[in-house]
Design a protein around this motif. Structure first.
Motif, PDB file in Angstrom:
ATOM      1  N   ARG A  37       0.868  -1.178   0.000  1.00 35.67           N
ATOM      2  CA  ARG A  37       0.000   0.000   0.000  1.00 35.67           C
ATOM      3  C   ARG A  37       0.903   1.226   0.000  1.00 35.67           C
ATOM      4  O   ARG A  37       1.834   1.312   0.804  1.00 35.67           O
ATOM      5  N   LYS A  53      -0.412   1.006 -11.238  1.00 41.10           N
ATOM      6  CA  LYS A  53      -1.711   0.524 -10.730  1.00 41.10           C
ATOM      7  C   LYS A  53      -2.235  -0.622 -11.592  1.00 41.10           C
ATOM      8  O   LYS A  53      -2.730  -1.625 -11.067  1.00 41.10           O
ATOM      9  N   ASP A  88      -0.509  -5.334  -7.951  1.00 44.13           N
ATOM     10  CA  ASP A  88      -1.591  -5.368  -6.965  1.00 44.13           C
ATOM     11  C   ASP A  88      -1.345  -4.334  -5.867  1.00 44.13           C
ATOM     12  O   ASP A  88      -1.877  -4.437  -4.772  1.00 44.13           O
ATOM     13  N   GLU A 115      -1.887  -1.187  -3.810  1.00 44.88           N
ATOM     14  CA  GLU A 115      -3.019  -0.313  -3.502  1.00 44.88           C
ATOM     15  C   GLU A 115      -2.475   1.114  -3.391  1.00 44.88           C
ATOM     16  O   GLU A 115      -1.565   1.375  -2.599  1.00 44.88           O
ATOM     17  N   TYR A 140       0.897   2.160   5.537  1.00 45.70           N
ATOM     18  CA  TYR A 140       1.367   2.255   4.157  1.00 45.70           C
ATOM     19  C   TYR A 140       2.831   1.846   4.104  1.00 45.70           C
ATOM     20  O   TYR A 140       3.584   2.073   5.045  1.00 45.70           O
TER      21      TYR A 140
END
Length: 182
Positions: free
Chosen positions: A3, A26, A30, A32, A81
């Motif tokens: 992430r 993106k 995968d 995010e 993140y």
């Protein structure tokens, strides 16, 4: 799954190139991606006629409502993140970060994230002394002269703890462990 939080400031220079790289990342991974824009970032996206694109490509983006709103710094600080990316970054944002001014969403997010372990990657637009070519919203090539103060601040930024300065948008592939085979 990785992430990342991606902050967009008010730079027109490198916005299209950076945006294209992030959409490619993106689409081919995968990862995010949570996108947030400074007030000026929103203005530039509209000026460059990319506002509809960001709504389509990153529908859950957030816009600046104040230095800590939306609340992004906390999740970055505690490691929710995997990375913070600010790209492209204006000379104004770079100067504020270098001098510890955290009065906008982007500068506050960087200041608070730097206190934790989440790595920060920043793509300043004012990196090299001399002139650079950029493209206007109408597609016209323009030449801009870099100011000494802005290049000096980018050099200071590169010396700050937990911050890595990127040289070009394509560097995003490497930091995210992806191949650049657009």
């Amino acid at each position: 799954m990785k992430r990342i939080a991606w902050g967009i400031t008010g730079s027109g220079d490198l916005i299209k190139e950076t945006y294209d790289v992030m959409v490619d990342i993106k689409n081919k991974s995968d990862i995010e991606i949570m996108v947030f824009l400074s007030k000026e970032g929103e203005t530039v996206m509209k000026w460059y006629r990319m506002w509809n694109d960001i709504q389509k490509d990153f529908p859950n983006f957030k816009t600046d409502a104040g230095p800590n709103s939306p609340f992004i710094a906390g999740p970055l600080q505690v490691g929710y993140y995997d990375a913070l990316i600010i790209a492209p970054t204006t000379s104004n944002t770079v100067a504020k970060i270098v001098y510890g001014i955290a009065d906008t969403l982007v500068t506050n997010v960087v200041a608070q994230t730097a206190k934790g372990k989440t790595p920060i990657y920043i793509l300043p637009v004012d990196q090299k002394r001399g002139t650079v070519k950029t493209v206007s919203p109408e597609g016209r090539v323009m030449e801009l002269k870099m100011r000494e103060v802005d290049v000096t601040n980018t050099e200071k930024l590169a010396q700050m703890e937990n911050i890595t300065v990127l040289e070009r948008p394509d560097d995003l592939y490497e930091i995210l462990g992806l191949n650049n085979d657009k």
